[in-house]
Design a protein around this motif. Structure first.
Motif, PDB file in Angstrom:
ATOM      1  N   ASN A  74      -9.676  -0.340  -3.356  1.00 15.74           N
ATOM      2  CA  ASN A  74      -9.386  -1.286  -2.233  1.00 15.74           C
ATOM      3  C   ASN A  74     -10.114  -2.631  -2.810  1.00 15.74           C
ATOM      4  OD1 ASN A  74      -9.772  -2.985  -0.001  1.00 15.74           O
ATOM      5  ND2 ASN A  74      -9.783  -1.296   1.255  1.00 15.74           N
ATOM      6  N   ARG A  79      -4.881  -1.734   0.240  1.00 17.25           N
ATOM      7  CA  ARG A  79      -5.717  -2.771   0.979  1.00 17.25           C
ATOM      8  C   ARG A  79      -6.071  -2.760   2.376  1.00 17.25           C
ATOM      9  NH1 ARG A  79      -2.775  -6.897  -2.351  1.00 17.25           N
ATOM     10  NH2 ARG A  79      -4.240  -8.091  -3.445  1.00 17.25           N
ATOM     11  N   ASP A 129      -9.021   3.699   4.936  1.00 21.77           N
ATOM     12  CA  ASP A 129     -10.229   3.659   4.692  1.00 21.77           C
ATOM     13  C   ASP A 129     -10.825   5.213   4.881  1.00 21.77           C
ATOM     14  OD1 ASP A 129     -10.322   1.129   3.785  1.00 21.77           O
ATOM     15  OD2 ASP A 129     -11.715   0.491   5.331  1.00 21.77           O
ATOM     16  N   ASP A 149       0.872  -1.106  -0.247  1.00 21.19           N
ATOM     17  CA  ASP A 149       0.283   0.088   0.067  1.00 21.19           C
ATOM     18  C   ASP A 149       0.689   1.208  -0.159  1.00 21.19           C
ATOM     19  OD1 ASP A 149      -2.179  -1.680  -0.054  1.00 21.19           O
ATOM     20  OD2 ASP A 149      -2.661  -1.079   2.285  1.00 21.19           O
TER      21      ASP A 149
END
Length: 461
Positions: free
Chosen positions: A120, A98, A103, A75
């Motif tokens: 994602n 991921r 988020d 990431d």
């Protein structure tokens, strides 16, 4: 367009394979063996090097890059490489990310750091699984026109009201505006006409509005309410399982997760309220019986090994579980699912590739191409494509019955503003319409290409 792909793994290779036909693609990976393999397999430029080094990005031509796509296994590398590429004048940057920790930072990444899109795969896979669990009869559901049109895949069972019915009788019998736009019978996929008779065992692909799709499922299943998923067992508590458990809990579904890793079980227990987390080996048949897995309305197999997921799904089906969803990433195994009679198959890799391709096509669209969404279905034997009519063309305003379509093509739906039109012969295409086309052909980039100037016809509705 000039496209740079960072990461030569499964997703990077899949993107390179699809994009190289229409774009100038450069792939960067630190593994020279991978790069050599990709260059030999596809019409792309390959660079073996570190994507965080400016001289490597310079060699790739980042200053001319229209879209920079970072899909390495890290990431942090994906995000940082996008930031460097953006600083070096890349126009649009996409990062695969991921970790759930990112988020809550998606808006910041996009607005403050200039990363155009964050993908994602685990969250998106959970979305797809949740969607098919809302409609247990559906194998798969895709959406077009910003969710105004649903495309559902359904298997016709023996005794169904759809068994042995001609398509011309369908709307009259169900009294619903739906369209069967493709049928898979064994290995064959056909675009049916009105005289086509559906048979038990067929897999049908149909379009309808969301409300009509709900009514359709109620019409074909007297036990629709009883079939609604009220309990689900997830075998595997990885990132997909975590996101899915959250969504199912919000849907009012009782969730149990079976995960073998004790540390991960503790993490899930802390993060997920009202979810029963069991620390056990989900591949152990005795554990499955002890936890009454086969009594659940749905079982979702989410271990990190495709073969385990397939075997566990077959076991659940053979023990009477109504709805089984299988996570599979390897394309070679995806192609076996029909033979093994597995219905709902979810591929995080495939979902990621499709989502990135949709973004690429949207950018093409701004340059004159009018494809906005494309789904490849039935092991790539079928395409469902959404076009937007941006300007007046010779087919605009002409009744569909007067337009001649190439063989293997069907206009499945027209979205005009907030109105969904299931097309019939007297309907016309208009400027600003979103048009969904289903075809067994490949390579359409513009709506005008579906029309046959020589006079071969196929049904428009």
């Amino acid at each position: 367009m000039e496209i740079i792909i960072v990461g030569g793994g499964k997703v990077g290779c899949a993107l390179a394979e699809v994009l190289c036909d229409e774009h100038n693609v450069t792939v960067i990976d630190s593994n020279e063996v991978k790069i050599n393999s990709i260059v030999n397999d596809y019409d792309v430029k390959g660079i073996a090097g570190n994507c965080l080094q400016t001289d490597v990005l310079d060699e790739a031509g980042v200053e001319r890059c229209n879209i920079f796509i970072a899909v390495t296994s890290s990431d942090e590398v994906n995000i940082l490489s996008c930031l460097i590429a953006k600083k070096m004048k890349a126009r649009h940057c996409i990062a695969r990310v991921r970790s759930p920790e990112f988020d809550k930072q998606l808006v910041f990444m996009r607005e403050e750091l200039g990363i155009s899109m964050m993908v994602n795969p685990d969250y998106n896979a959970a979305n797809e699984i949740a969607k098919v669990l809302r409609y247990p009869e559906a194998i798969n559901i895709e959406s077009f026109a910003k969710g105004r049109v649903d495309l559902a895949e359904i298997r016709i069972t023996s005794g169904s009201i759809l068994d042995n019915i001609a398509l011309t009788q369908l709307s009259r019998r169900l009294r619903l505006d739906v369209l069967i736009c493709a049928v898979q019978r064994g290995e064959e996929v056909v675009i049916p006409n009105g005289s086509f008779i559906l048979k038990a065992g067929d897999k049908i692909h149909m379009t309808a509005s969301h409300s009509n799709m709900v009514k359709f499922f109620k019409s074909i299943s007297a036990a629709y309410r009883e079939k609604r998923v009220k309990s689900a067992v997830l075998i595997g508590g990885g990132r997909v399982g975590y996101h899915l458990a959250q969504q199912l809990r919000e849907m009012g579904v009782k969730v149990k997760i079976i995960e073998i890793n004790e540390k991960r079980c503790l993490e899930l227990s802390e993060r997920l309220n009202k979810v029963n987390v069991i620390c056990a080996d989900g591949t152990d048949h005795d554990i499955l019986k002890e936890e009454r897995v086969y009594d659940a309305d749905a079982v979702v197999t989410l271990t990190g090994i495709d073969e385990e997921n397939i075997l566990l799904s077959l076991l659940a089906k053979n023990n009477g579980v109504e709805k089984v969803v299988t996570k599979v990433n390897r394309m070679t195994l995806m192609q076996l699912t029909d033979t093994l009679d597995l219905d709902s198959i979810i591929s995080p890799k495939g979902i990621t590739v499709n989502q990135i391709l949709q973004y690429v096509r949207a950018k093409q669209n701004s340059a004159g191409n009018n494809v906005t969404t494309l789904y490849r279905l039935v092991n790539d034997k079928l395409e469902a494509i959404e076009f937007v009519i941006r300007e007046h063309k010779d087919y605009v305003g002409v009744p569909l019955k007067k337009l001649k379509l190439r063989s293997g093509i069907l206009i499945a739906s027209i979205v005009r503003g907030n109105e969904l039109i299931i097309p019939k012969g007297d309907d016309c295409l208009m400027v600003n319409d979103s048009v969904v086309v289903v075809t067994t052909n490949r390579g359409f980039g513009d709506l005008r290409e579906i029309f046959d100037k020589k006079g071969d016809t196929s049904s428009a509705s």
